[in-house]
Design a protein around this motif. Structure first.
Motif, mmCIF file in Angstrom:
data_model
loop_
_atom_site.group_PDB
_atom_site.id
_atom_site.type_symbol
_atom_site.label_atom_id
_atom_site.label_comp_id
_atom_site.label_asym_id
_atom_site.label_seq_id
_atom_site.Cartn_x
_atom_site.Cartn_y
_atom_site.Cartn_z
ATOM 1 N N PRO A 1 0.823 -1.213 0.000
ATOM 2 C CA PRO A 1 0.000 0.000 0.000
ATOM 3 C C PRO A 1 0.860 1.267 0.000
ATOM 4 O O PRO A 1 1.784 1.403 0.801
ATOM 5 C CB PRO A 1 -0.819 -0.119 1.281
ATOM 6 N N ASP A 2 0.497 2.181 -0.897
ATOM 7 C CA ASP A 2 1.239 3.439 -1.048
ATOM 8 C C ASP A 2 1.331 4.240 0.237
ATOM 9 O O ASP A 2 2.286 4.969 0.467
ATOM 10 C CB ASP A 2 0.518 4.331 -2.068
ATOM 11 N N ILE A 3 0.317 4.085 1.051
ATOM 12 C CA ILE A 3 0.239 4.934 2.237
ATOM 13 C C ILE A 3 1.426 4.737 3.174
ATOM 14 O O ILE A 3 1.748 5.610 3.984
ATOM 15 C CB ILE A 3 -1.086 4.697 2.974
ATOM 16 N N LEU A 4 2.131 3.605 3.015
ATOM 17 C CA LEU A 4 3.315 3.391 3.857
ATOM 18 C C LEU A 4 4.333 4.523 3.693
ATOM 19 O O LEU A 4 5.115 4.792 4.603
ATOM 20 C CB LEU A 4 3.967 2.045 3.525
ATOM 21 N N VAL A 5 4.335 5.199 2.544
ATOM 22 C CA VAL A 5 5.316 6.276 2.354
ATOM 23 C C VAL A 5 5.007 7.461 3.261
ATOM 24 O O VAL A 5 5.807 8.369 3.412
ATOM 25 C CB VAL A 5 5.394 6.746 0.882
ATOM 26 N N ASN A 6 3.823 7.448 3.872
ATOM 27 C CA ASN A 6 3.469 8.518 4.811
ATOM 28 C C ASN A 6 3.752 8.149 6.259
ATOM 29 O O ASN A 6 3.542 8.947 7.146
ATOM 30 C CB ASN A 6 1.990 8.876 4.658
ATOM 31 N N ALA A 7 4.202 6.917 6.493
ATOM 32 C CA ALA A 7 4.450 6.474 7.864
ATOM 33 C C ALA A 7 5.822 6.985 8.300
ATOM 34 O O ALA A 7 6.779 6.226 8.456
ATOM 35 C CB ALA A 7 4.382 4.953 7.950
HETATM 36 C C1 LIG Z 1 0.243 11.125 2.360
HETATM 37 O O1 LIG Z 1 0.016 12.304 3.068
HETATM 38 C C2 LIG Z 1 -0.244 13.419 2.248
HETATM 39 C C3 LIG Z 1 -0.316 14.672 3.116
HETATM 40 O O2 LIG Z 1 -0.942 14.374 4.323
HETATM 41 C C4 LIG Z 1 -1.528 13.187 1.485
HETATM 42 O O3 LIG Z 1 -1.795 14.276 0.634
HETATM 43 C C5 LIG Z 1 -1.365 11.923 0.661
HETATM 44 O O4 LIG Z 1 -2.574 11.616 0.007
HETATM 45 C C6 LIG Z 1 -0.959 10.757 1.519
HETATM 46 N N1 LIG Z 1 -0.615 9.635 0.683
HETATM 47 C C7 LIG Z 1 -1.318 8.503 0.667
HETATM 48 C C8 LIG Z 1 -0.857 7.462 -0.270
HETATM 49 O O5 LIG Z 1 -2.270 8.335 1.389
#
Ligand SMILES: *[C@@H]1O[C@H](CO)[C@@H](O)[C@H](O)[C@H]1NC(C)=O
Ligand SMILES: *[C@@H]1O[C@H](CO)[C@@H](O)[C@H](O)[C@H]1NC(C)=O
Ligand SMILES: *[C@@H]1O[C@H](CO)[C@@H](O)[C@H](O)[C@H]1NC(C)=O
Ligand SMILES: *[C@@H]1O[C@H](CO)[C@@H](O)[C@H](O)[C@H]1NC(C)=O
Ligand SMILES: *[C@@H]1O[C@H](CO)[C@@H](O)[C@H](O)[C@H]1NC(C)=O
Ligand SMILES: *[C@@H]1O[C@H](CO)[C@@H](O)[C@H](O)[C@H]1NC(C)=O
Length: 684
Positions: free
Chosen positions: A127-133
């Motif tokens: 999941p891409d969101i890991l780059v925000n962890a």
């Molecule tokens: C990561 O965080 C940024 C800023 O909070 C947000 O715009 C972005 O959508 C997030 N990325 C994912 C993959 O959720």
């Protein structure tokens, strides 16, 4: 503030369960616990209680690793929003998680520092969101069934010190440019599909201690800047390179600067020439693997300077000359593998008594003459594996009488005559798993007990001897049974029907006769059945049900007395299996084949040329992205020849049974009128 925590250490199943249940009751009103460590217990396949997520909301540390939990990980875990450590690793992917749950976990656990999910079944893209962890310091996702492109942003997480994503074979990505802010200490992407050039900027990862890129698909050029990573103590590059890029020989001389290395694996990396002299600099080495290269010349005597060595793997090179006496000064050696070189001369086997810690020895396939004195038994270390193939032995070494811990023995390609002595099997009745005595002059078993004595045997290889009488009955545990090219007579005992683990049955070139026991077709593990050149008879027709020979991959019944009706054979349906490799061109000779379907496998290469192969519909081949042909979307390149030698069974060891199992071929009968091959492989 003192963190309140609970740990159950090595409790019994029931006490561990009781503690967990009690905890959930106790805490349902006051969620006080901050640390819960139930790792290393035995919950015996119970599910992780979803109430954890409701009741223990103060948790900052949750460790349920290696505790035999089973099933779906409850999505409620992501309600534990204060967690900074979550460890759900296991040994044997019994825990499952969906990508969606993983995503919401990362979304909610904004403080997560350590996320360890080794061998949790995720089966999705990362999941891409890991780059925000951004708090992550340690991410372990080994062997989770991850595939697709690895999100590059994870490499740039500001605090990430440890990244483990090994054994996700379909996970792919090239390395980004690393900058000096990177704090990586451990980077393990072994056995993935990472590719591309190794960037020079790897030299910026100045804190790196562990770097493992073995079994990947990188370009063979290695930047010498890795030599700047002087903290490295673990470097594993075995087969890191993409062989299709050619056999580019690269210099590894920069490795000589990495004097803290204790683990160095440069096996199968196209190293050519004399033994790498820079290795003499690496005096901390405990593990050295240079196997499967083209290293020539003698084994250098300075190796004795590497006094910490426990594992030395030099097999499959072009080393020559004698085994140097200095080698016997490496008192810590446990594993010594020198097979498949051109080493020569006389080896006095009693020298190995100096290596008191030795567990495994392989000297096979050199030009050595191993001399074993009859009276040296007392002083040799107790070995776990021993391979002395092609070592000019003329009798069973007497010291085996005392080798009561032996699990694997290979004495193939020697000149051992006569019966297999009783004293030999007595010592190893419980321990021996693999016995390979191929290509000797053995005639039978001394005082044959009717059933082979080894109770846990998995692999029996007695091919190419002079064995007579009925084929020996192996124990229940047997997986591979190969007695080809002997003088066995009589019928296959119906006892073979009880071998539920049997995967390979190779009986070719004997004088066996009679009908095949009907029940063989029901053996669910059987993948390879080779009965070529015997006197079997009977009618082989269309299997009565799809469940006969459910996993068979390779069948060779040629040159027997089987008969049957040709219209009966018509269909070969191998669709939706996990077959890999090419379709052999000799399949085209099965001109009577009216239906053929190999869709949804992992086959590659060209479709064989042959009249009826042009008549099968395109959807007989679909779902094999590597297949090419005139009528398929992918056209073949000229270099893709349609032939390949069939896999040899004799040369494989038991570990590769599983590799053969992913391969297959059908041998076309020599006498067309004598045989019908009909295989229906059910869905797995
Ligand atoms: C990561 O965080 C940024 C800023 O909070 C947000 O715009 C972005 O959508 C997030 N990325 C994912 C993959 O959720
Ligand atoms: C969890 O427990 C295991 C076994 O006790 C331990 O090896 C591991 O380091 C722990 N995980 C974390 C993230 O602390
Ligand atoms: C590695 O060190 C050499 C000097 O030994 C230096 O010239 C080079 O720039 C360094 N490379 C990297 C990538 O740090
Ligand atoms: C051996 O290690 C030293 C540092 O300890 C280094 O200066 C030297 O270049 C190394 N030798 C080789 C052959 O790599
Ligand atoms: C094979 O068996 C048949 C009949 O049992 C016998 O006539 C023949 O000589 C045997 N052949 C060999 C090579 O042992
Ligand atoms: C081949 O098998 C697949 C899957 O089992 C099926 O969808 C397809 O229709 C079959 N093709 C033919 C020609 O029967």
């Amino acid at each position: 503030m003192v963190e309140r925590g609970v740990t159950v250490v090595h409790g019994t199943v029931s006490s561990a369960m009781r503690t967990l249940a009690m905890l959930l009751v106790l805490t349902s009103e006051a969620a006080v616990f901050m640390r819960l460590d139930l790792s290393d217990n035995d919950f015996d396949g119970s599910e992780i209680p979803y109430r954890l997520g409701h009741d223990l909301t103060s948790l900052t540390y949750l460790n349920l690793s290696y505790s035999a939990f089973f099933g779906q990980i409850p999505s409620e875990i992501s309600k534990l929003s204060k967690l900074s450590t979550l460890d759900l690793s296991s040994y044997s992917s019994h825990l499952k998680w969906t990508k969606r749950n993983l995503r919401s976990l990362v979304q909610n656990l904004t403080n997560i520092k350590k996320l360890h999910l080794r061998e949790v079944d995720i089966y999705s893209t990362v999941p891409d969101i890991l780059v925000n962890a951004s708090s992550l310091t340690s991410l372990q996702l080994d062997n989770c069934g991850l595939y697709g492109e690895f999100p590059v942003g994870i490499f740039h997480l500001p605090n990430l010190e440890a990244l483990y994503v090994s054994y996700n074979s379909d996970l792919t990505r090239y390395f980004p440019t690393f900058n000096k802010c990177n704090v990586f200490k451990k980077l393990d992407i072994a056995s993935t599909n990472f590719f591309g050039q190794l960037p020079t900027s790897l030299g910026n990862l100045h804190s790196l201690i562990v770097f493992a890129i073995s079994s990947c698909n990188f370009h063979p050029n290695v930047p010498s800047s890795i030599g700047n990573l002087t903290q490295l103590s673990y470097l594993s590059m075995y087969s890191f390179n993409d062989v299709s890029k050619g056999k580019l020989s690269v210099s590894f001389s920069w490795v000589g600067k990495l004097t803290k290395l204790y683990h160095l694996s440069l096996g199968d990396t196209n190293i050519k020439g004399e033994f790498l002299s820079f290795v003499s600099n690496l005096t901390q080495l405990e593990y050295l693997d240079l196997a499967a290269n083209e290293i020539s010349g003698q084994i250098p005597s300075w190796l004795m300077k590497l006094t910490q060595l426990t594992t030395l793997t030099l097999g499959d090179n072009n080393l020559q000359g004698p085994i140097p006496r200095s080698l016997f000064q490496l008192k810590n050696l446990e594993y010594l593998f020198l097979s498949s070189n051109n080493l020569s001369g006389l080896v006095e086997f009693d020298q190995f008594s100096k290596l008191k810690k030795l567990k495994s020895l392989d000297l096979s396939n050199n030009l050595l003459s191993v001399e074993i004195r009859n009276d040296l038994s007392a002083t040799l270390p107790k070995l776990e594996t021993l391979a002395l193939g092609f070592c000019n032995l003329t009798e069973f070494p007497k010291f085996l009488k005392n080798q009561s811990e032996l699990t694997k023995l290979d004495l193939s390609r020697n000149y051992i005559h006569g019966p297999i002595p009783k004293w030999f099997w007595n010592a190893t009745i419980e321990t021996l798993l693999t016995l390979r005595l191929y290509d000797n002059f053995l005639t039978g078993f001394d005082q044959y007990p009717g059933i082979l004595p080894w109770t846990n045997m998995i692999f029996l290889g007695l091919g190419f001897n002079m064995l007579q009488g009925p084929p020996p009955i192996p124990p229940q545990s047997i997986k591979l049974y190969d007695v080809e090219n002997n003088e066995y007579t009589g019928e296959i005992s119906p006892l073979f029907c009880n071998f539920n683990n049997l995967q390979v049955l190779e009986l070719s070139n004997n004088n066996l006769s009679g009908m095949l026991p009907q029940c063989l077709g029901a053996l669910p593990e059987l993948r390879i059945l080779i009965l070529r050149s015997n006197g079997f008879h009977g009618v082989i027709g269309k299997p009565a049900t799809k469940h006969e020979f459910p996993n068979l991959r390779i069948i060779d019944l040629s040159n027997n007395g089987f008969s049957g009706d040709l219209a009966a054979l018509e269909s070969l349906d191998l669709s939706q299996n996990q077959l890999s490799g090419r379709i052999l061109s000799n399949l085209a000779q099965l001109t009577f084949l009216a239906y053929f379907n190999v869709s949804h496998n992992y086959l590659s290469g060209p479709i064989p040329l042959g009249e009826q192969f042009n008549t099968f519909q395109e959807d007989s081949y679909e779902g094999n992205s590597g297949l090419c042909g005139m009528y398929l979307p992918k056209k073949c390149e000229d270099s893709e020849s349609s032939t390949r030698p069939p896999p040899s069974i004799v040369e494989e060891d038991e570990d590769s049974v599983f590799q053969i199992a992913l391969d297959w071929y059908v041998v076309v009968p020599g006498v067309v009128s004598g045989l019908i091959v009909g295989v229906v492989v059910g869905n797995i």
